[in-house]
Each structure stands twice: as C-alpha cells, then as structure tokens.
Design an enzyme around this catalytic site. Sequence first.
Site, PDB file in Angstrom:
ATOM      1  N   GLY A 112     -19.980   0.621 -15.064  1.00 48.40           N
ATOM      2  CA  GLY A 112     -19.906   0.151 -16.438  1.00 48.40           C
ATOM      3  C   GLY A 112     -20.963   0.824 -17.289  1.00 48.40           C
ATOM      4  N   GLU A 217     -22.066  -5.866 -19.305  1.00 50.03           N
ATOM      5  CA  GLU A 217     -21.939  -4.884 -20.376  1.00 50.03           C
ATOM      6  C   GLU A 217     -21.961  -5.538 -21.757  1.00 50.03           C
ATOM      7  OE1 GLU A 217     -22.229  -2.238 -17.529  1.00 50.03           O
ATOM      8  OE2 GLU A 217     -22.395  -1.887 -19.675  1.00 50.03           O
TER       9      GLU A 217
END
Length: 255
Positions: A112, A217
């Site tokens: 990510g 994230e």
Amino acid sequence: MVALLRPLSAAAFLRVPAAPLTGSAVAASAVGGRRWRSVRANAGGGWLSGLLGGKGGGASTAMAVTPGTVKAGDPVLHEPAQEVAPGDVRSEKVQGIIDRMVDVMRKAPGVGLAAPQIGVPLRIIVLEDTQEYISYAPKKEIEAQDRRPFDLLIIINPKIKNTSKRTALFFEGCLSVDGYRAVVERHLDVEVSGLDRNGSAIKVQASGWQARILQHECDHLEGTLYVDRMVPRTFRIVDNLDLPLPIGCPQLGAR
C-alpha cells in the site's frame, strides 16, 4: 504496510526527477497552485529486506531506507492531506502521481502507498496484495490474518467507515518508518468509497488483511502513522520481530 510476524509495509511517493539522487534530497512541486516541500532519503531497503531478516549482508535492517519515500518527522506525514478536485482527477499531473505511486509501491515492494509518503499532500491511496507476497508468510500467519490476494486498487478522496465492531491485533510496518514494527488494533471489516483514477465512483468492502491495509493508508491521509496507534511496548526493530511480547501486552489475533 502491515503484517503479523513477517509484516508487509505501507508507504507513499511522488514524481521525482528523472536523474537519480543519492543521500537525502529535497523535492518541491505543486498541485492546484499549492507547493510542497519534503525531504526524501534515497537508499536501498523496504519490507522485503525486513521480511528476510536482513540476512545476506549489508546494513542492519533498522537502518534500511526505502527509495523515494519521505520519512517520519516530515510535516507532510503529520498533517491532513487535501482532496483532489474531481475535475483534476484525469489531469496529466494527477495521473502522473498515481503512476509513480504504483511504481514505488511495487518496487519497494509494499502492499500500500499513500500520496503523502512521497511528499504529495493529496488524498490518494494505492494498494495491492499478490499471491507472491503472501507466499513469503507462514501458512498459519496467513490464516490468522485472513489475508487474500487482491488486484490493484486506486482510490482518490477515500472515505472509510467500519462495518462491524470486530477488531484484531497484528504487527504493522511502514515504509516511512523503515526497519520497525509494532502491534496495532484495527477493525476487521470496513467500507471505503471514493473515486477511481478515471473519476468514476468506487466502493470497496473489505475484511481481514485488506481492511487493515485500507485503514493504514487512509490514516496517512489524516496525518496519522501506525506509531500513533500502536501498543507502545510492542515497538521493535524487525530483527526482534520473533521475540515474545512483553508481559501484559495484548495477544495477537482477533478479539
């Protein structure tokens, strides 16, 4: 991004000059008329070197630095990011940032990346988990984390909400905090809505490890690092990842 005993990292990046830079470099650019400035360290490293325990020579795991990512302490990682105007999503500038983020995530390699990690204060995340990455982890760990491969996801202006009260504790890492891990409690089920790279509406329902990556994230877009959420006494260098948790720390797994 994140993981149990052999974690994956999450990170973010921006477009960098074509000529490679060594040591520390200062990047400055602009989107929507606003300029940003951040310090980037360029050296070898990433979650994969940590995953393999730093064996095979070279610098100690804790000192490895992932190329192209800004590091903890840079203000861009500790302040909320700006929304991308819908009309700008398909612009050459935003599309270039997305391409660079995907490239950096895959080269790290990581699962990510958020735009602030490359010094870009915009609300963009990319994530991807492959069967190859998953194969590096022990089978019991994969099952405990409820980890499954998923194709590349690009989400602009993501909005996240929890869809259950279930939570789990596992180790996480981050390419902006190279060489370290700590236990973080996350929700097991989330829904994220936003725009894809074409500007179309997108909604993702995720559970298990994918849900953890999304939370990690999206935290970056609020100026939050995993160390802001960690169980403090579990913080450790990657080389000590297999050592037992201190007495009194919560056990890994679902709660």
